[in-house]
Design a protein around this motif. Structure first.
Motif, PDB file in Angstrom:
ATOM      1  N   THR A 167      -6.310  14.643 -12.244  1.00  0.00           N
ATOM      2  CA  THR A 167      -5.444  14.625 -13.304  1.00  0.00           C
ATOM      3  C   THR A 167      -6.504  14.335 -14.538  1.00  0.00           C
ATOM      4  O   THR A 167      -6.581  14.686 -15.638  1.00  0.00           O
ATOM      5  CB  THR A 167      -4.275  13.861 -13.411  1.00  0.00           C
ATOM      6  N   ILE A 168      -7.080  13.019 -14.292  1.00  0.00           N
ATOM      7  CA  ILE A 168      -7.977  12.470 -15.291  1.00  0.00           C
ATOM      8  C   ILE A 168      -9.099  13.762 -15.481  1.00  0.00           C
ATOM      9  O   ILE A 168      -9.500  13.706 -16.886  1.00  0.00           O
ATOM     10  CB  ILE A 168      -8.710  11.429 -14.558  1.00  0.00           C
ATOM     11  N   ALA A 169      -9.762  14.188 -14.588  1.00  0.00           N
ATOM     12  CA  ALA A 169     -10.797  15.253 -14.748  1.00  0.00           C
ATOM     13  C   ALA A 169     -10.214  16.335 -15.765  1.00  0.00           C
ATOM     14  O   ALA A 169     -10.921  16.873 -16.798  1.00  0.00           O
ATOM     15  CB  ALA A 169     -11.164  15.759 -13.569  1.00  0.00           C
ATOM     16  N   LEU A 170      -8.867  16.800 -15.245  1.00  0.00           N
ATOM     17  CA  LEU A 170      -8.395  17.734 -16.212  1.00  0.00           C
ATOM     18  C   LEU A 170      -8.067  17.311 -17.552  1.00  0.00           C
ATOM     19  O   LEU A 170      -8.434  18.295 -18.645  1.00  0.00           O
ATOM     20  CB  LEU A 170      -6.899  18.268 -15.601  1.00  0.00           C
ATOM     21  N   TYR A 171      -7.687  16.069 -17.795  1.00  0.00           N
ATOM     22  CA  TYR A 171      -7.449  15.683 -19.245  1.00  0.00           C
ATOM     23  C   TYR A 171      -8.750  15.481 -20.074  1.00  0.00           C
ATOM     24  O   TYR A 171      -8.625  15.828 -21.189  1.00  0.00           O
ATOM     25  CB  TYR A 171      -6.862  14.377 -19.068  1.00  0.00           C
ATOM     26  N   ARG A 172      -9.824  15.096 -19.419  1.00  0.00           N
ATOM     27  CA  ARG A 172     -11.056  15.026 -19.944  1.00  0.00           C
ATOM     28  C   ARG A 172     -11.620  16.256 -20.349  1.00  0.00           C
ATOM     29  O   ARG A 172     -12.211  16.756 -21.330  1.00  0.00           O
ATOM     30  CB  ARG A 172     -12.290  14.188 -18.945  1.00  0.00           C
ATOM     31  N   GLU A 201       0.792  -1.209   0.114  1.00  0.00           N
ATOM     32  CA  GLU A 201       0.256   0.109  -0.006  1.00  0.00           C
ATOM     33  C   GLU A 201       0.848   1.223   0.085  1.00  0.00           C
ATOM     34  O   GLU A 201       0.436   2.341  -0.354  1.00  0.00           O
ATOM     35  CB  GLU A 201      -0.768   0.099   1.036  1.00  0.00           C
ATOM     36  N   LEU A 202       2.036   1.105   0.467  1.00  0.00           N
ATOM     37  CA  LEU A 202       3.076   2.353   0.397  1.00  0.00           C
ATOM     38  C   LEU A 202       3.477   2.487  -0.896  1.00  0.00           C
ATOM     39  O   LEU A 202       4.218   3.751  -0.931  1.00  0.00           O
ATOM     40  CB  LEU A 202       4.036   2.037   1.548  1.00  0.00           C
ATOM     41  N   ILE A 203       3.751   1.800  -1.681  1.00  0.00           N
ATOM     42  CA  ILE A 203       4.250   1.914  -2.957  1.00  0.00           C
ATOM     43  C   ILE A 203       3.405   2.881  -3.879  1.00  0.00           C
ATOM     44  O   ILE A 203       2.288   2.650  -3.952  1.00  0.00           O
ATOM     45  CB  ILE A 203       4.343   0.738  -3.592  1.00  0.00           C
ATOM     46  N   ALA A 204       3.887   3.766  -4.559  1.00  0.00           N
ATOM     47  CA  ALA A 204       3.253   4.929  -5.163  1.00  0.00           C
ATOM     48  C   ALA A 204       2.708   3.988  -6.277  1.00  0.00           C
ATOM     49  O   ALA A 204       3.084   3.394  -7.107  1.00  0.00           O
ATOM     50  CB  ALA A 204       4.297   5.956  -5.683  1.00  0.00           C
ATOM     51  N   ASP A 205       1.301   4.829  -6.429  1.00  0.00           N
ATOM     52  CA  ASP A 205       0.490   4.391  -7.840  1.00  0.00           C
ATOM     53  C   ASP A 205       0.955   5.292  -9.067  1.00  0.00           C
ATOM     54  O   ASP A 205       0.790   6.443  -8.979  1.00  0.00           O
ATOM     55  CB  ASP A 205      -0.783   4.528  -7.366  1.00  0.00           C
ATOM     56  N   LEU A 206       1.321   4.650 -10.164  1.00  0.00           N
ATOM     57  CA  LEU A 206       1.507   5.300 -11.208  1.00  0.00           C
ATOM     58  C   LEU A 206       0.370   5.834 -11.991  1.00  0.00           C
ATOM     59  O   LEU A 206       0.557   6.680 -13.057  1.00  0.00           O
ATOM     60  CB  LEU A 206       2.569   4.489 -12.122  1.00  0.00           C
ATOM     61  N   ARG A 207      -0.654   5.455 -11.757  1.00  0.00           N
ATOM     62  CA  ARG A 207      -1.900   5.796 -12.315  1.00  0.00           C
ATOM     63  C   ARG A 207      -2.212   7.253 -12.275  1.00  0.00           C
ATOM     64  O   ARG A 207      -1.907   7.746 -10.972  1.00  0.00           O
ATOM     65  CB  ARG A 207      -3.279   5.104 -12.081  1.00  0.00           C
ATOM     66  N   PRO A 208      -2.951   8.001 -13.100  1.00  0.00           N
ATOM     67  CA  PRO A 208      -3.124   9.497 -12.780  1.00  0.00           C
ATOM     68  C   PRO A 208      -4.195   9.579 -11.841  1.00  0.00           C
ATOM     69  O   PRO A 208      -5.102   8.747 -11.678  1.00  0.00           O
ATOM     70  CB  PRO A 208      -3.640   9.950 -14.414  1.00  0.00           C
TER      71      PRO A 208
END
Length: 162
Positions: free
Chosen positions: A97-102, A86-93
């Motif tokens: 960021t998803i809202a901004l891209y949309r 759980e402490l490993i960084a998630d590389l998904r946006p």
């Protein structure tokens, strides 16, 4: 879907969660547990036997889980105890960021839709569908230079709008 496949699908719906928890206790890894359960059902589905019981599926999943552990030890791929995934960084946006891209995509699509029809068609065929200038010219029935002019104009107009 065959009767055998329907029977296995019902068994899967009924037993999947319980089996995944059972296998997770054996292998200690949620992702590996999911893979083992999927493989157990795939194996049973491939056997084309007339009946498969919950007990049979549990035994098959148990055997596959033990095989997984044996193979992991052999390869030296056992996870370190205490490693908190759980402490490993998630590389998904992120959702932001998803809202901004949309939002940016929506603005771009609106700007493309606002282009004059001929310019929009040339732009979409070239930049979105990937056709060459000659292919666009042939499809639209215009000269190659006109296609280039339309695309350059479209890019300039989109640049101004965005």
């Amino acid at each position: 879907m065959t009767a055998h496949a329907v029977e296995i699908a019902k068994l899967y719906e009924k037993e999947h969660g319980r089996l995944r928890a059972f296998v997770r206790r054996i292998v200690g890894n949620p992702a590996a547990a999911e893979d083992v359960v999927q493989q157990a059902f795939a194996n049973i589905l491939g056997r084309h036997e007339s009946s498969a019981s919950a007990a049979y599926v549990v035994q098959a999943a148990r055997n596959l889980a033990l095989n997984h552990l044996r193979d992991a030890r052999r390869r030296g791929d056992i996870e370190q105890a205490g490693l908190d995934l759980e402490l490993i960084a998630d590389l998904r946006p992120s959702p932001e960021t998803i809202a901004l891209y949309r939002s940016e995509l929506r603005r771009l699509l609106e700007a493309v839709a606002a282009l004059p029809a001929r310019r929009r068609e040339a732009f979409v065929l070239n930049r979105i569908e990937g056709l060459s200038y000659d292919e666009v010219a042939s499809r639209m029935g215009i000269s190659r230079n006109t296609v280039i002019s339309q695309i350059v104009s479209a890019l300039a107009e989109l640049d101004r709008q965005l």
